[in-house]
Motif scaffolding. Structure first.
Motif, PDB file in Angstrom:
ATOM      1  N   UNK A   1      47.630  42.462  46.970  1.00  7.51           N
ATOM      2  CA  UNK A   1      47.560  42.368  48.706  1.00  7.51           C
ATOM      3  C   UNK A   1      46.998  41.152  49.351  1.00  7.51           C
ATOM      4  N   UNK A   2      46.005  40.632  48.719  1.00 10.48           N
ATOM      5  CA  UNK A   2      45.458  39.339  49.225  1.00 10.48           C
ATOM      6  C   UNK A   2      46.001  38.142  48.835  1.00 10.48           C
ATOM      7  N   UNK A   3      46.795  38.088  47.902  1.00  7.10           N
ATOM      8  CA  UNK A   3      47.694  37.014  47.621  1.00  7.10           C
ATOM      9  C   UNK A   3      48.906  37.039  48.337  1.00  7.10           C
ATOM     10  N   UNK A   4      49.531  38.130  48.552  1.00  8.15           N
ATOM     11  CA  UNK A   4      50.644  38.369  49.721  1.00  8.15           C
ATOM     12  C   UNK A   4      50.201  37.798  51.197  1.00  8.15           C
ATOM     13  N   UNK A   5      49.077  38.154  51.472  1.00  8.73           N
ATOM     14  CA  UNK A   5      48.446  37.665  52.686  1.00  8.73           C
ATOM     15  C   UNK A   5      48.375  36.252  52.674  1.00  8.73           C
ATOM     16  N   UNK A   6      48.187  35.610  51.626  1.00  5.15           N
ATOM     17  CA  UNK A   6      48.090  34.013  51.659  1.00  5.15           C
ATOM     18  C   UNK A   6      49.466  33.490  51.439  1.00  5.15           C
ATOM     19  N   UNK A   7      50.683  34.304  51.043  1.00  2.27           N
ATOM     20  CA  UNK A   7      51.906  33.638  51.400  1.00  2.27           C
ATOM     21  C   UNK A   7      52.359  33.671  52.689  1.00  2.27           C
ATOM     22  N   UNK A   8      52.043  35.051  53.566  1.00  6.51           N
ATOM     23  CA  UNK A   8      52.152  35.048  54.703  1.00  6.51           C
ATOM     24  C   UNK A   8      51.538  33.884  55.505  1.00  6.51           C
ATOM     25  N   UNK A   9      50.411  33.533  55.197  1.00  4.19           N
ATOM     26  CA  UNK A   9      49.564  32.418  55.938  1.00  4.19           C
ATOM     27  C   UNK A   9      50.423  30.937  55.849  1.00  4.19           C
ATOM     28  N   UNK A  10      51.018  31.028  54.639  1.00  4.60           N
ATOM     29  CA  UNK A  10      52.040  29.848  54.448  1.00  4.60           C
ATOM     30  C   UNK A  10      53.372  29.889  55.244  1.00  4.60           C
ATOM     31  N   UNK A  11      53.959  31.076  55.238  1.00  3.92           N
ATOM     32  CA  UNK A  11      55.211  31.266  55.710  1.00  3.92           C
ATOM     33  C   UNK A  11      55.404  32.575  55.820  1.00  3.92           C
ATOM     34  N   UNK A  12      55.679  33.150  57.040  1.00  2.00           N
ATOM     35  CA  UNK A  12      55.596  34.699  57.417  1.00  2.00           C
ATOM     36  C   UNK A  12      56.978  35.166  56.867  1.00  2.00           C
ATOM     37  N   UNK A  13      58.185  34.018  57.040  1.00  2.00           N
ATOM     38  CA  UNK A  13      59.280  34.542  56.819  1.00  2.00           C
ATOM     39  C   UNK A  13      59.564  34.932  55.222  1.00  2.00           C
ATOM     40  N   UNK A  14      58.714  33.959  54.293  1.00  2.00           N
ATOM     41  CA  UNK A  14      58.581  33.912  52.761  1.00  2.00           C
ATOM     42  C   UNK A  14      58.236  35.447  52.567  1.00  2.00           C
TER      43      UNK A  14
ATOM     44  N   UNK B   1      55.359  42.055  39.817  1.00  2.00           N
ATOM     45  CA  UNK B   1      54.067  41.776  39.794  1.00  2.00           C
ATOM     46  C   UNK B   1      53.107  42.534  38.765  1.00  2.00           C
ATOM     47  N   UNK B   2      52.319  41.810  38.058  1.00  2.00           N
ATOM     48  CA  UNK B   2      51.539  42.800  36.988  1.00  2.00           C
ATOM     49  C   UNK B   2      50.664  43.707  37.706  1.00  2.00           C
ATOM     50  N   UNK B   3      50.328  43.689  39.086  1.00  2.00           N
ATOM     51  CA  UNK B   3      49.505  44.495  39.536  1.00  2.00           C
ATOM     52  C   UNK B   3      49.993  45.918  39.541  1.00  2.00           C
ATOM     53  N   UNK B   4      51.509  45.945  39.528  1.00  2.00           N
ATOM     54  CA  UNK B   4      52.363  47.224  39.835  1.00  2.00           C
ATOM     55  C   UNK B   4      53.340  47.707  38.647  1.00  2.00           C
ATOM     56  N   UNK B   5      52.930  46.844  37.530  1.00  2.00           N
ATOM     57  CA  UNK B   5      53.750  47.099  36.179  1.00  2.00           C
ATOM     58  C   UNK B   5      53.511  48.633  35.618  1.00  2.00           C
ATOM     59  N   UNK B   6      54.335  49.112  34.897  1.00  2.00           N
ATOM     60  CA  UNK B   6      54.129  50.582  34.355  1.00  2.00           C
ATOM     61  C   UNK B   6      53.378  50.206  32.918  1.00  2.00           C
TER      62      UNK B   6
ATOM     63  N   UNK C   1      50.726  35.792  43.173  1.00  2.00           N
ATOM     64  CA  UNK C   1      50.984  37.036  43.279  1.00  2.00           C
ATOM     65  C   UNK C   1      51.531  37.915  42.231  1.00  2.00           C
ATOM     66  N   UNK C   2      52.378  37.095  41.545  1.00  2.00           N
ATOM     67  CA  UNK C   2      53.169  37.647  40.309  1.00  2.00           C
ATOM     68  C   UNK C   2      51.856  38.009  39.246  1.00  2.00           C
ATOM     69  N   UNK C   3      51.045  37.168  39.057  1.00  2.00           N
ATOM     70  CA  UNK C   3      49.935  37.338  37.902  1.00  2.00           C
ATOM     71  C   UNK C   3      48.747  38.379  38.432  1.00  2.00           C
ATOM     72  N   UNK C   4      48.807  38.657  39.501  1.00  2.00           N
ATOM     73  CA  UNK C   4      47.855  39.552  40.155  1.00  2.00           C
ATOM     74  C   UNK C   4      47.719  40.888  39.336  1.00  2.00           C
ATOM     75  N   UNK C   5      46.378  41.294  39.030  1.00  2.00           N
ATOM     76  CA  UNK C   5      46.169  42.568  38.163  1.00  2.00           C
ATOM     77  C   UNK C   5      45.964  43.745  38.785  1.00  2.00           C
ATOM     78  N   UNK C   6      45.531  43.740  40.043  1.00  2.00           N
ATOM     79  CA  UNK C   6      45.364  44.889  40.696  1.00  2.00           C
ATOM     80  C   UNK C   6      45.938  44.836  42.261  1.00  2.00           C
TER      81      UNK C   6
END
Length: 268
Positions: A211-224, A237-242, A201-206
């Motif tokens: 969002x897709x990689x955050x959904x993958x984290x939610x599938x592993x652990x919703x609380x995380x 996350x690189x996807x939102x960097x200035x 998720x941190x290395x995501x570029x768009x």
């Protein structure tokens, strides 16, 4: 000890070593009395350098008549000019312990050069890593670098975001992902799968990829995933960097590397 038929405890050996070091190098405490001379010499030999020493308010030694050291800020002229001539609009801040008998903390601001290399800008020696000392250091740094449009700058830190916002209110603040993962583990979200998903998720570029990689984290652990939702993606996350700094680093390695380089000096 066998040859001289004597016994030497580790504590006695330590004290003897300190006596020898003081004879060879001089007492560390005595060096503080020479700081004014040291500052004058730096200003003479390095015109344009900024060295500011702050003493404890309303304190005067009854014997020497001198004040008591509190903080020292230092930024060499040519280091500053080199940074301003070819710099990226990003720097990291960190504090590291000084292990000498006087103790204290070294606050550092480390920039990134055109080759993404470590570029030390300024540092301050203080009695402790407090909110007051950080604000003092960052205020002097901002004035020294003549930063007016701080919204263009990005500051990387481990945990000083709130303090940085006091001085650089419009700057972008970026967290070290390694430290964020440590905080995540402390919160109870552990395991290799969570760690790998976080880094993806941190290395995501768009934003879509993020969002897709955050959904993958939610599938592993919703609380995380909920824990991460409280963290602004622009901070990790690189996807939102200035785009201002032209730098996508995720770790505060520039400060960690500098601290390791001065390890011997920190022991003095």
């Amino acid at each position: 000890m066998k040859e001289h038929k004597c016994h030497l405890s580790s504590h006695q050996g330590y004290r003897a070593k300190k006596i020898a070091e003081n004879l060879a190098k001089g007492s560390e405490m005595d060096q503080y009395n020479k700081l004014s001379q040291y500052i004058n010499e730096i200003e003479r030999s390095n015109p344009g350098s900024i060295v500011i020493m702050k003493l404890v308010d309303n304190y005067c030694d009854a014997v020497t008549g001198q004040g008591k050291f509190q903080r020292l800020y230092m930024c060499f002229a040519w280091v500053k000019q080199g940074f301003l001539a070819a710099y990226r609009l990003v720097f990291g801040v960190d504090g590291t312990i000084l292990k000498g008998s006087a103790g204290g903390v070294l606050l550092t601001a480390i920039g990134v050069d055109a080759n993404n290399g470590m570029y030390p800008i300024a540092y301050a020696a203080t009695k402790g890593e407090t909110k007051d000392s950080w604000i003092w250091f960052l205020t002097l740094l901002k004035e020294d670098l003549k930063i007016g449009r701080d919204y263009e700058w990005t500051i990387m830190s481990d945990k000083q975001k709130g303090i940085c916002e006091v001085v650089f209110s419009n700057a972008t603040h970026r967290f070290c992902v390694k430290h964020m993962h440590s905080n995540m583990s402390s919160a109870g979200f552990k395991g290799a799968a969570i760690r790998k998903a976080l880094w993806k998720a941190a290395k995501a570029t768009t934003p879509i990829q993020f969002r897709r990689r955050m959904e993958a984290i939610a599938e592993l652990d919703t609380e995380a995933a909920k824990w991460l939702d409280d963290k602004d993606p622009a901070e990790w996350s690189r996807s939102h960097f200035s785009t201002y700094p032209k730098c996508d680093m995720l770790l505060n390695n520039i400060c960690e590397s500098f601290n390791n380089k001065i390890l011997d000096a920190r022991e003095e």
